[in-house]
Design an enzyme around this catalytic site. Sequence first.
Site, PDB file in Angstrom:
ATOM      1  N   SER A 113      20.094   7.760  22.669  1.00 22.01           N
ATOM      2  CA  SER A 113      20.928   7.511  21.345  1.00 22.01           C
ATOM      3  C   SER A 113      22.279   7.119  21.634  1.00 22.01           C
ATOM      4  CB  SER A 113      20.506   8.396  20.155  1.00 22.01           C
ATOM      5  OG  SER A 113      20.475   9.920  20.809  1.00 22.01           O
ATOM      6  N   HIS A 134      15.402   2.283  21.028  1.00 17.73           N
ATOM      7  CA  HIS A 134      15.978   3.541  20.410  1.00 17.73           C
ATOM      8  C   HIS A 134      15.176   3.870  18.990  1.00 17.73           C
ATOM      9  CE1 HIS A 134      19.079   6.006  18.028  1.00 17.73           C
ATOM     10  NE2 HIS A 134      18.202   6.937  18.638  1.00 17.73           N
ATOM     11  N   GLU A 146      15.700   0.392  17.349  1.00 17.58           N
ATOM     12  CA  GLU A 146      17.021  -0.313  17.828  1.00 17.58           C
ATOM     13  C   GLU A 146      16.666  -0.772  19.203  1.00 17.58           C
ATOM     14  OE1 GLU A 146      21.135   1.315  15.698  1.00 17.58           O
ATOM     15  OE2 GLU A 146      20.171   2.723  17.272  1.00 17.58           O
ATOM     16  N   ASN A 184      23.081   5.307  14.497  1.00 22.49           N
ATOM     17  CA  ASN A 184      23.927   6.670  14.765  1.00 22.49           C
ATOM     18  C   ASN A 184      25.651   6.368  14.649  1.00 22.49           C
ATOM     19  OD1 ASN A 184      21.678   8.142  14.976  1.00 22.49           O
ATOM     20  ND2 ASN A 184      21.517   8.149  17.038  1.00 22.49           N
TER      21      ASN A 184
END
Length: 277
Positions: A113, A134, A146, A184
């Site tokens: 991440s 991800h 992702e 994130n």
Amino acid sequence: MKIGVLGSGIMGNGIAQVFATAGYEVTVVDINEEVLHKAKETIEKSLGKLSKKQDIQVDEVLNRLIFKTDRTSLKDRDLVIEAITENIEAKKEVFKELDEICNQKTILASNTSSLSISEMAAVTNRPDRVCGLHFFNPVPLMKLVEIVGTKQTSTETLAIVEELIGSINKESIRVTDTPLFVVNRLLVPMLSEAIFLVEEGTATVKDIDKGMQLGASHPIGPLWLADMIGLDTLLYIQEALYNKTGDSKYKVPALLRDMVEAGNLGRKTGKGFYEYK
Ligand code: CAA
């Protein structure tokens, strides 16, 4: 397509579970039998819950999962997803080894991440077949993945993984290889700000969470989520964002460091911002 997952922690076992549920044969590799046993138990528990709401044949799904301790068991896989600890040196070592073990056509992906996919691709002889995938925690419930493409990831690789993610009933977004990608990058500063609020004594942990649940319709509060992600993982991610951007707005809260140093890592250790019994 045959799938391999390296690392059977929270993310790795969830990833293995969703592929096996969708009908793929999955080889899961981790360092010893004990961690693999724990991963299998977690998957069984999750499938048990889901089978009450969805048409899932738990035994059939479990039969599609193969648990191994040697990385060479991944040699016949078409896609291997790495989900080990967030440490770039460890990941580079894994990518180098996977590049040697796996068929030249195998796509190598990382569930990182916060770390650079380009750096991992650079130690392989197949940078065109390296990408980021991800997933989000808890993997069996979260709809998004992702897909991270580097400058060298081929359009063919991206198209293959995009179709694959669709086939496991998840949605994807394509992102470039930038610090923390999209979700994130937005989420982590909010979690960090919530920790600063605790540090400053602005409100109680419970009230900060209640604020975001009822005032912004978040399913869970930021501090509950931080405990769920794991405070050590969150610290890694925050440090990566701060170090890579050098931007003071991403300063890491001292309280987060203190809690990690004290071994209070959230749900997995029974204590974080909340206590778990
Ligand atoms: N497997 C199967 N079922 C599960 C499960 C799992 N792992 N976890 C929870 N469930 C089930 C529960 O059993 C429950 O089922 P029932 O409704 O039948 O009782 C249902 O899901 C709801 O669970 P809870 O009542 O315990 O909790 P909830 O209503 O808060 O929902 C949630 C859980 C969907 C996870 C919700 O809290 C949520 O969406 N949270 C936000 C998660 C999030 O933001 N994740 C991103 C984290 S960041 C990240 O992952 C990226 C990174 O790189 C760090």
